[in-house]
Design an enzyme around this catalytic site. Structure first.
Site, PDB file in Angstrom:
ATOM      1  N   ASP A 159      44.756  49.070  18.422  1.00  0.00           N
ATOM      2  CA  ASP A 159      45.900  48.584  17.665  1.00  0.00           C
ATOM      3  C   ASP A 159      45.429  47.418  16.795  1.00  0.00           C
ATOM      4  O   ASP A 159      44.934  46.417  17.324  1.00  0.00           O
ATOM      5  CB  ASP A 159      46.994  48.138  18.648  1.00  0.00           C
ATOM      6  CG  ASP A 159      48.337  48.008  17.964  1.00  0.00           C
ATOM      7  OD1 ASP A 159      48.363  47.633  16.770  1.00  0.00           O
ATOM      8  OD2 ASP A 159      49.360  48.294  18.613  1.00  0.00           O
TER       9      ASP A 159
ATOM     10  N   ASP B   8      43.540  48.929  23.982  1.00  0.00           N
ATOM     11  CA  ASP B   8      44.532  48.682  25.019  1.00  0.00           C
ATOM     12  C   ASP B   8      44.060  49.443  26.262  1.00  0.00           C
ATOM     13  O   ASP B   8      44.221  50.664  26.370  1.00  0.00           O
ATOM     14  CB  ASP B   8      45.905  49.174  24.530  1.00  0.00           C
ATOM     15  CG  ASP B   8      47.002  48.881  25.534  1.00  0.00           C
ATOM     16  OD1 ASP B   8      46.684  48.487  26.677  1.00  0.00           O
ATOM     17  OD2 ASP B   8      48.184  49.046  25.179  1.00  0.00           O
TER      18      ASP B   8
ATOM     19  N   ASP C  67      43.100  53.462  22.573  1.00  0.00           N
ATOM     20  CA  ASP C  67      44.141  53.013  21.647  1.00  0.00           C
ATOM     21  C   ASP C  67      43.681  51.715  20.981  1.00  0.00           C
ATOM     22  O   ASP C  67      43.564  50.683  21.631  1.00  0.00           O
ATOM     23  CB  ASP C  67      45.432  52.780  22.461  1.00  0.00           C
ATOM     24  CG  ASP C  67      46.569  52.256  21.603  1.00  0.00           C
ATOM     25  OD1 ASP C  67      46.443  52.269  20.362  1.00  0.00           O
ATOM     26  OD2 ASP C  67      47.587  51.823  22.174  1.00  0.00           O
TER      27      ASP C  67
END
Lengths: 435, 327
Positions: B102, B278, B100
């Protein structure tokens, strides 16, 4: 230099298995074997001045194999001259039979997660490492290549073939050289790169053998639940247990330990533990209570010097009646579980079993001595893992920057407090401290 | 800046209703989810407080469609795991491997914006491309899908070899792919003495990945970041001499800043490398991720399956009609 048989290093090779199959009479393992004695007598550098230290039978050989490791780990009493025979390749045939006798005795009697099993696996890794080191370098490379092919079918296996090794942290993925999914363990590189690969080759062999050993122990253990093991294996297991217990016996009035076990000091807890005790919200709740708090509180209360001593003790070594565990440690864990939102056991009552398991007492509602060793007593998560798995409780203060594990924080803080109050004590607790 | 007025602004309940009734179609959900929709857990956020409505299960696309049209949730999620009983999260079958990225959490963002902007979204895309290269070239993985999440990207790996790996092994993959460990390249020299190699001296496998990620971090520093173990004075020196890294003169760079400072720097950079994604998402087998095709109401963008990363432009391809109409 003579060629070394891979049997000397790898008890799981086809050749080793066939050798064991052909040898097999367990009733005779206590008999003295002249051939074995002869090899030991003619091993270069072997001390022969004390008969009690020379194994005459496979039974004695098995005990010496474990004893070697315990003494080596204990340092002071270790006299390598009595164990030279373990590193004589001529002993390979006896050694591999002994390996299986030991594995069957330990696997049948003890859980594969027990201290006895772990010490056996650790001893095997150490023997393999030391044997490899003692082989002349070119011959060593040949032996390693052969073992890699025996165990992985290739010198460039797919990395997922090492899944169990990675899962059990016997090796790290970042220690390997990968290309197109293959782990480069062959001799196709040049110069310093090949030397780096050689170092990986040497590291992976003991890891592979210990992994196989663990899987073999599981098989034996499962089998022993269905078929009664040979009485001689039960006797040998008992003897091994006694020998290991002697090594871990803690005299009541010992004062040698730098970091003594004592009542828990809440003020010395690191921020992550204080935050966990206050209660954690669903999402991080289960891991915080089961993986972080359980290990932390039990080790902080019973064995705070675990990272310094690095001895695989059991809870009952420190708390023989489990009085402290049941009346001090568990109530604190359960209270923290109740402080969570929603309360942990309301959502996941099975987590009580997981807490017991993390203390080393298997998947049971409460710890009891008869179940000890069914699982491992887990040390608290490292700061690195906490940052990944539980960032919500990790609110580091200035002391956190210097340590790698919440338990080290606790010991350091207690030491600081003690020094402040008494103005003395020079024993700085170390263990898992950052460089 | 393009003439988009409402992107990155929160969607109203009316916008959500409009989106799910007029624009959303089940066909927009990627095939790798549609084909096993009945084995996934779904979760919803109805209020903007987080996905509190979990353990949802849909036998087929029609029922999901009905639910989305009727409830027009603030956010919709589905699990990366497949279960025999998704409504109980029981009977785990397998889990995708997920990274992930971000944009708002990238630890080195020269743009310095508060939320997300075009520049940091581009940066996120660049990181995604690096991760995919390592997954393919080093780990030999196939079936890698990319989803634009609304504020960054999800890399979802469905290669059969990794679907049943446990959390520990996923953690190890994460460290490899992101360059989370300083390589320890020890070897025995011809004279029998133990020696070590610097990561930049072994341009293959993990040491190469580590060097690439570290290069990325150092070259994207703004100079204002506070890095563990690095003083302001050292930071100034890093900024002054980082051109050497750009031209791959790592040895010279190490010489200029000093070997001991270099070791400290590289230890801290390893930690930053890991923050490019993450980490918790990668190791979590039961994670729910934003459902591709659903609306990210916080920023009024569509969580979109990315067919071609290079040509994908979130500010063109992930903007819902109600935003375009309003701009």
């Amino acid at each position: 230099m003579a060629m070394v048989s891979t049997v000397f290093i790898n008890p799981f090779s086809q050749e080793a298995k066939e050798l064991v199959k052909a040898s097999g009479d367990l009733d005779r393992i206590m008999e003295e074997d002249a051939r074995l004695l002869n090899i030991i007598e003619y091993t270069r550098g072997q001390r022969l001045d004390d008969d009690s230290r020379i194994p005459g039978s496979l039974w004695e050989f098995a005990i010496k194999r474990i004893e070697w490791y315990l003494e080596k780990k204990g340092y002071q009493r270790y006299q390598p001259g009595y164990y030279r025979f373990l590193f004589n390749p001529q002993i390979a045939e006896f050694d591999v039979i002994t390996f299986y006798v030991l594995a069957q005795a330990i696997g049948a009697k003890f859980n594969p997660n027990s201290r006895e099993s772990r010490i056996f696996m650790e001893s095997e890794a150490e023997i393999v490492k030391e044997r490899l080191l003692r082989i002349e370098s070119r011959e060593r490379e040949r032996v390693i290549s052969k073992i890699l092919r025996e165990m992985l079918d290739s010198e460039t296996p797919h990395w997922t073939q090492l899944e169990k090794l990675l899962e059990n942290r016997r090796i790290k993925l970042t220690e390997l050289i990968l290309k197109d999914g293959e782990v480069i363990l062959d001799k196709s590189a040049t110069g310093r790169t090949q030397q780096v690969i050689n170092a990986i080759r040497e590291k992976i062999i003991p890891a592979l053998i210990v992994q196989e050993t663990q899987e073999y122990l599981y098989k034996v253990h499962e089998m022993a639940a269905k078929i009664e093991p040979h009485p001689i294996l039960t006797r040998l297991a008992e003897k091994i247990r006694e020998r290991i217990s002697r090594e871990f016996f803690i005299p009541k009035k010992t004062g040698a330990r730098t970091i003594k076990a004592s009542k828990l000091d809440f003020d010395a807890f690191p921020p992550c533990i204080k935050n966990t005790i206050k209660g954690v919200r669903a999402g991080n709740r289960n891991d915080a209570i089961v993986l972080l708090l359980t290990g932390f509180l039990s080790y902080a209360r019973l064995y705070p010097s675990v990272f310094k001593d690095r001895k695989p003790h059991k809870v009952s070594d420190f708390d023989p009646t489990l009085n402290i565990t049941l009346n001090e440690i568990l109530p604190m864990i359960y209270e923290a579980a109740d402080n969570c939102e929603p309360p942990l056991f309301q959502d996941d009552p099975q987590e009580k079993l997981n807490i017991t398991a993390k203390l080393g007492f298997g998947l049971h509602e409460t710890p009891s001595l008869e179940n000890e060793g069914e699982t491992k007593w887990y040390t608290p998560m490292s700061c690195e893992k906490i940052k990944i798995h539980l960032p919500v409780v990790c609110k580091p203060d200035s002391l956190c920057e210097k340590i790698q594990n919440p338990l080290t924080y606790y010991n350091r803080k207690r030491w600081q407090k003690k020094r402040k109050n008494e103005g003395g004590d020079k024993d700085i607790p170390r263990g898992n401290t950052r460089r | 800046m393009r003439g988009v007025i409402r992107i990155f602004q929160e969607a109203t309940p009316e916008d959500r209703k409009k989106y799910y009734t007029r624009e959303w179609k089940p066909e927009k959900i990627p095939a790798f989810i549609r084909e096993n929709i009945h084995l996934r857990e779904f979760g919803f956020d109805h209020t903007g407080q987080g996905p509190n409505d979990r353990y949802r299960f849909f036998r087929d696309e029609k029922l999901l469609k009905k639910f989305l049209r009727y409830r027009a949730p603030y956010a919709a999620y589905s699990s990366v795991a497949l279960y025999d009983k998704p409504w109980k999260r029981e009977g785990w079958i397998s889990s995708e491997l997920v990274f992930d990225v971000d944009a708002k959490d990238i630890p080195v963002r020269p743009c310095g914006c508060d939320n997300v902007c075009e520049e940091c979204l581009d940066q996120a895309k660049e990181i995604v491309a690096m991760i995919i290269d390592t997954l393919r070239d080093d780990l030999g993985l196939q079936e890698i899908h990319v989803v634009y999440s609304g504020r960054g990207y999800h890399i979802r790996v469905l290669d059969p070899t990794i679907l049943r790996l446990d959390s520990e092994v996923r953690g190890q993959i994460l460290r490899y792919v992101m360059g989370g460990d300083v390589p320890r390249l020890l070897y025995t020299g011809l004279d029998g003495r133990m020696r070590s190699l610097d990561h930049f001296m072994a341009p293959l496998g993990y040491p190469r990945v580590f060097t690439e990620r570290s290069r990325y971090i150092i070259l994207h520093l703004s100079g204002d970041e506070k890095i563990e173990d690095i003083t302001r004075q050292t930071m100034n020196k890093i900024m002054e001499y980082r051109d050497l890294i750009e031209s791959d003169k790592w040895g010279e760079f190490k010489g200029v800043i000093g070997p001991r400072v270099y070791d400290r720097l590289i230890g801290s950079v390893a930690k930053l490398n890991l923050q490019l994604v993450d980490a918790k998402v990668t190791v979590d087998l039961k994670r729910i991720l934003r459902l591709p095709s659903s609306l990210h109401s916080k920023v009024s963008m569509i969580c979109t399956y990315v067919k071609d990363l290079e040509s994908f432009d979130p500010l063109e391809d992930a903007v819902p009609d109600f935003v375009k109409e309003g701009s």
